[in-house]
Design a protein around this motif. Structure first.
Motif, PDB file in Angstrom:
ATOM      1  N   ILE A 229       0.836  -1.202   0.000  1.00 32.70           N
ATOM      2  CA  ILE A 229       0.000   0.000   0.000  1.00 32.70           C
ATOM      3  C   ILE A 229       0.871   1.252   0.000  1.00 32.70           C
ATOM      4  CG2 ILE A 229      -1.855   1.274   1.141  1.00 32.70           C
ATOM      5  CD1 ILE A 229      -2.750  -1.276   2.466  1.00 32.70           C
ATOM      6  N   ASP A 230       1.953   1.226   0.795  1.00 33.08           N
ATOM      7  CA  ASP A 230       2.843   2.392   0.868  1.00 33.08           C
ATOM      8  C   ASP A 230       3.310   2.833  -0.508  1.00 33.08           C
ATOM      9  OD1 ASP A 230       2.616   2.237   3.606  1.00 33.08           O
ATOM     10  OD2 ASP A 230       4.566   1.286   3.919  1.00 33.08           O
TER      11      ASP A 230
ATOM     12  N   VAL B  65       1.714   3.136  -3.099  1.00 38.55           N
ATOM     13  CA  VAL B  65       0.747   3.974  -3.813  1.00 38.55           C
ATOM     14  C   VAL B  65       0.114   5.041  -2.925  1.00 38.55           C
ATOM     15  CG1 VAL B  65       0.229   2.287  -5.605  1.00 38.55           C
ATOM     16  CG2 VAL B  65      -1.051   2.219  -3.456  1.00 38.55           C
ATOM     17  N   VAL B  66      -0.002   4.776  -1.618  1.00 33.52           N
ATOM     18  CA  VAL B  66      -0.524   5.766  -0.666  1.00 33.52           C
ATOM     19  C   VAL B  66       0.260   5.631   0.628  1.00 33.52           C
ATOM     20  CG1 VAL B  66      -2.502   6.614   0.656  1.00 33.52           C
ATOM     21  CG2 VAL B  66      -2.857   5.675  -1.634  1.00 33.52           C
ATOM     22  N   ALA B  67       1.086   6.627   0.912  1.00 31.41           N
ATOM     23  CA  ALA B  67       1.905   6.584   2.124  1.00 31.41           C
ATOM     24  C   ALA B  67       1.645   7.762   3.056  1.00 31.41           C
ATOM     25  CB  ALA B  67       3.388   6.552   1.753  1.00 31.41           C
ATOM     26  N   ASP B  68       0.895   8.765   2.581  1.00 29.59           N
ATOM     27  CA  ASP B  68       0.766  10.002   3.347  1.00 29.59           C
ATOM     28  C   ASP B  68      -0.441  10.033   4.269  1.00 29.59           C
ATOM     29  OD1 ASP B  68      -1.033  10.009   1.260  1.00 29.59           O
ATOM     30  OD2 ASP B  68      -0.879  12.181   0.914  1.00 29.59           O
ATOM     31  N   LYS B  69      -1.257   8.968   4.267  1.00 25.69           N
ATOM     32  CA  LYS B  69      -2.408   8.905   5.168  1.00 25.69           C
ATOM     33  C   LYS B  69      -2.704   7.443   5.472  1.00 25.69           C
ATOM     34  CE  LYS B  69      -5.117  11.041   2.345  1.00 25.69           C
ATOM     35  NZ  LYS B  69      -6.334  11.706   1.791  1.00 25.69           N
ATOM     36  N   PRO B  70      -3.369   7.163   6.590  1.00 29.37           N
ATOM     37  CA  PRO B  70      -3.668   5.771   6.932  1.00 29.37           C
ATOM     38  C   PRO B  70      -4.639   5.138   5.937  1.00 29.37           C
ATOM     39  CG  PRO B  70      -3.900   7.203   8.857  1.00 29.37           C
ATOM     40  CD  PRO B  70      -3.765   8.099   7.666  1.00 29.37           C
ATOM     41  N   VAL B  71      -4.359   3.896   5.606  1.00 29.23           N
ATOM     42  CA  VAL B  71      -5.233   3.092   4.756  1.00 29.23           C
ATOM     43  C   VAL B  71      -5.504   1.786   5.493  1.00 29.23           C
ATOM     44  CG1 VAL B  71      -5.505   1.909   2.544  1.00 29.23           C
ATOM     45  CG2 VAL B  71      -4.243   4.081   2.652  1.00 29.23           C
ATOM     46  N   LEU B  72      -6.772   1.402   5.568  1.00 35.96           N
ATOM     47  CA  LEU B  72      -7.134   0.146   6.226  1.00 35.96           C
ATOM     48  C   LEU B  72      -8.216  -0.534   5.402  1.00 35.96           C
ATOM     49  CD1 LEU B  72      -6.529  -1.625   8.667  1.00 35.96           C
ATOM     50  CD2 LEU B  72      -8.487  -0.566   9.818  1.00 35.96           C
ATOM     51  N   LEU B  73      -7.945  -1.779   4.997  1.00 38.85           N
ATOM     52  CA  LEU B  73      -8.809  -2.497   4.066  1.00 38.85           C
ATOM     53  C   LEU B  73      -9.092  -3.894   4.608  1.00 38.85           C
ATOM     54  CD1 LEU B  73      -6.690  -1.501   0.957  1.00 38.85           C
ATOM     55  CD2 LEU B  73      -8.848  -0.423   1.662  1.00 38.85           C
ATOM     56  N   ALA B  74     -10.361  -4.216   4.779  1.00 36.26           N
ATOM     57  CA  ALA B  74     -10.760  -5.520   5.298  1.00 36.26           C
ATOM     58  C   ALA B  74     -10.719  -6.566   4.197  1.00 36.26           C
ATOM     59  CB  ALA B  74     -12.164  -5.450   5.888  1.00 36.26           C
ATOM     60  N   ARG B  75     -10.267  -7.761   4.557  1.00 36.39           N
ATOM     61  CA  ARG B  75     -10.311  -8.868   3.616  1.00 36.39           C
ATOM     62  C   ARG B  75     -11.767  -9.164   3.270  1.00 36.39           C
ATOM     63  NH1 ARG B  75     -10.410 -14.335   2.697  1.00 36.39           N
ATOM     64  NH2 ARG B  75      -8.789 -15.089   1.275  1.00 36.39           N
TER      65      ARG B  75
ATOM     66  N   ALA C  51      -9.623 -10.428   8.370  1.00 31.13           N
ATOM     67  CA  ALA C  51      -8.282  -9.870   8.380  1.00 31.13           C
ATOM     68  C   ALA C  51      -8.352  -8.427   7.911  1.00 31.13           C
ATOM     69  CB  ALA C  51      -7.342 -10.672   7.464  1.00 31.13           C
ATOM     70  N   GLN C  52      -7.432  -7.614   8.408  1.00 26.81           N
ATOM     71  CA  GLN C  52      -7.308  -6.223   7.985  1.00 26.81           C
ATOM     72  C   GLN C  52      -5.908  -6.005   7.415  1.00 26.81           C
ATOM     73  OE1 GLN C  52      -9.458  -3.873   7.743  1.00 26.81           O
ATOM     74  NE2 GLN C  52     -11.003  -3.979   9.351  1.00 26.81           N
ATOM     75  N   TRP C  53      -5.852  -5.238   6.343  1.00 27.73           N
ATOM     76  CA  TRP C  53      -4.607  -4.921   5.658  1.00 27.73           C
ATOM     77  C   TRP C  53      -4.404  -3.416   5.752  1.00 27.73           C
ATOM     78  CZ3 TRP C  53      -4.579  -4.659  -0.378  1.00 27.73           C
ATOM     79  CH2 TRP C  53      -3.286  -4.344  -0.856  1.00 27.73           C
ATOM     80  N   GLY C  54      -3.346  -3.020   6.423  1.00 26.07           N
ATOM     81  CA  GLY C  54      -3.092  -1.600   6.595  1.00 26.07           C
ATOM     82  C   GLY C  54      -1.722  -1.200   6.091  1.00 26.07           C
ATOM     83  N   ASN C  55      -1.580   0.094   5.811  1.00 28.30           N
ATOM     84  CA  ASN C  55      -0.260   0.596   5.412  1.00 28.30           C
ATOM     85  C   ASN C  55       0.537   1.001   6.648  1.00 28.30           C
ATOM     86  OD1 ASN C  55      -1.550   2.967   6.120  1.00 28.30           O
ATOM     87  ND2 ASN C  55      -1.102   4.051   4.203  1.00 28.30           N
TER      88      ASN C  55
END
Length: 585
Positions: free
Chosen positions: A183-184, A186-196, A201-205
């Motif tokens: 994720i970093d 493509v998006v590193a300047d703000k939190p990203v959280l994506l559920a499977r 499961a959660q996938w975060g940067n």
């Protein structure tokens, strides 16, 4: 694919029974673009005409009677109270009263009329929220997912968090979980959280991990797992109960935003012919949202609620289910609990290790004593218990708990086992005892087939998604979708139940074809079976005098159509309580 609810903002279904003494900062910018839509959506939802005597005729009517036999009819009458007055059989008149005249008439144009579909297992608020956030469920590769994340963040610069769901590393053929670095990039300047896709499961940067304070020193909690890099640093994926460690940092939606999510979810369900749904894991915030909708006459779909903990159920309903509210639109009947995780994240609790990960055998969330204590608390307060169990060890554990508890708690308890995906053949006959209901989702089988083969190996597939065996052994079947894990569309589920083939027709003849069921049994599981499972069989689930006039008009006859036609079913109209609530444009 794995089976679990999409985690709520700031909460997790896995820690639903724990006390929450957290303070949350509400980031209104996360949802602000949707607020302008709320008033219009609620106004549209509440527009209902007055009831009167009605006639629906010129239809190919199909329902099931109390014995499960098919009843065909050509029309029906609707009372001013929104109930079925009479089924009109071939050659019959609407009424024996010569002076009877309907106040309104619907010409069915020879379309098929069915009872409204009852989804026995879904997550209503998660469906609405998923429709308003980033959806990765259609992505086929990691690169495609990365592009969607980047484009979504660019399109929503005002949001401090990028939230979403739907990723599936199995579909991507990634051979591993994704990482924060993915994720970093493509998006590193703000939190990203994506559920499977399964919510397990959660996938975060890296930014999300940092805000949540998750480091190499953070230990995996019981019933959860923090994926780690070779260096010991968190990799970016948190499984099952570990998801709470990062979800606690996420801003919660405002009440008005929850209202919009519920309105959106109802739009989706009604367009698919779903007139009732069992909401699995209702939180206090969810319940309040449903009550607000009811108070505003904006609750259209019938919601059967299972609280996310015994404490929630007692605080809302007291000792036992609530009364039916809002003209039979809302009722809390039970408690949802979890025995294990899900197959896709290797959290399903197995009796033997995973074939494709011999060092792992899944996550059993509760020891026997804790499981029995929770079930006992719910049952002594007269709540129905619905337990998530996917792995064969988890299913055996809940079966044993029920066998012990029935010695104390007599009567019609309607113990529900949700998903019941992987069952040791030795345990299958146990489902037919003690009034157990197998609440299953046919589309899980067609979605999971290749993954299940990899996870279990070829010698452990007997007893997986075993619908025919459940019926043969005397268990009741209730079918649903587990939306938003899968699409809420019930018609691919009906096709899967009778063929055990995917939309591509594979494997020819069906996967484990001995577990196919008849069309009538599949329709029953989506109507009368689901109503029985939700303690609503005395008013919905079939079309008969005195029951609610909940029905749909569709373009095919599900008892004679081809599987391809069944999957592509078009819903022309949806009616609830004698009112049209959806019409295809």
């Amino acid at each position: 694919m794995t089976r679990k609810t999409l985690p709520r903002f700031g909460t997790s279904p896995h820690n639903a029974g724990l006390k929450r003494n957290r303070s949350f900062h509400v980031d209104t910018s996360t949802f602000a673009p949707f607020q302008s839509m709320i008033a219009a959506a609620l106004l549209l939802a509440s527009a209902c005409p007055a009831l009167a005597d009605g006639l629906v005729d010129n239809v190919n009517g199909i329902t099931l009677d109390g014995r499960g036999q098919v009843v065909r009819f050509t029309g029906l009458t609707v009372t001013p109270e929104g109930k079925i007055g009479k089924l009109i059989l071939q050659g019959e008149k609407p009424s024996n009263d010569k002076n009877w005249r309907p106040d309104w008439r619907l010409d069915g144009k020879n379309h098929t009329l069915l009872p409204g579909i009852f989804d026995a297992h879904g997550h209503v608020m998660e469906l609405g929220i998923a429709a308003l956030t980033l959806d990765l469920s259609e992505t086929k590769t990691l690169a495609e997912a990365q592009a969607k994340i980047a484009n979504y963040a660019k399109a929503h610069p005002e949001r401090r968090w990028i939230l979403g769901r739907g990723w599936n590393q199995e579909v991507w053929n990634l051979g591993r979980f994704p990482t924060a670095a993915d994720i970093d990039a493509v998006v590193a300047d703000k939190p990203v959280l994506l559920a499977r896709v399964d919510g397990h499961a959660q996938w975060g940067n890296s930014a999300a991990l940092a805000v949540a304070g998750i480091t190499a020193k953070t230990a995996s909690p019981p019933g959860g797992r923090i994926e780690k890099l070779a260096s010991g640093a968190p990799a970016g994926v948190l499984v099952d109960r570990a998801t709470a460690l990062i979800e606690k940092a996420v801003p919660q939606p405002l009440p008005a935003e929850r209202d919009l999510a519920l309105a959106t979810a109802q739009d989706v369900l009604l367009a698919l012919g779903i007139t009732a749904i069992a909401d699995m894991g209702t939180s206090p915030e969810d319940w309040n949202t449903m009550r607000r909708a009811g108070d505003k006459d904006a609750l259209r779909v019938r919601l059967i609620s299972y609280a996310n903990s015994v404490d929630t159920a007692i605080s809302i309903a007291g000792s036992g289910p609530t009364p039916w509210l809002y003209d039979d639109r809302l009722r809390m009947v039970g408690v949802k609990m979890y025995a294990d995780g899900a197959l896709g994240s290797r959290g399903a609790c197995l009796k033997r290790p995973y074939t494709d990960a011999p060092s792992q055998s899944g996550l059993c969330f509760l020891d026997d004593t804790k499981m029995r204590n929770i079930m006992s608390r719910a049952t002594m307060n007269n709540f129905q218990v619905a337990t998530h169990a996917i792995g064969d060890a988890a299913n055996a554990q809940i079966l044993s708990a029920i066998e012990e508890l029935v010695l104390t708690y007599k009567g019609d308890r309607r113990w529900r086992i949700e998903h019941a995906q992987i069952v040791d053949p030795f345990d299958l006959p146990r489902f037919g005892k003690n009034g157990i209901i197998a609440s299953m989702q046919p589309v899980h089988q067609t979605s999971d087939r290749t993954m299940a083969e990899a996870r279990l190996g070829p010698n452990r597939l007997v007893g997986t998604y075993a619908w025919a065996s459940m019926l043969k052994n005397g268990s009741r079947l209730a079918f649903g979708s587990d939306v938003p894990v899968e699409s809420a569309n019930p018609f691919p589920g009906l096709a899967a139940a009778i063929t055990r083939e995917g939309a591509d027709g594979k494997p020819f003849g069906g996967w484990q074809p001995q577990e196919r069921i008849s069309r009538e049994a599949a329709l029953a599981a989506f109507t009368t079976g689901a109503a029985f499972a939700g303690q609503a069989e005395d008013r919905i689930g079939r079309l008969t005098p005195g029951y609610r006039a909940d029905f749909i008009l569709v373009d095919i006859d599900p008892l004679i159509s081809t599987p391809a036609e069944l999957r592509a079913t078009k819903v022309f109209e949806t009616w609830i309580g004698g009112k049209r609530v959806f019409r295809m444009k």
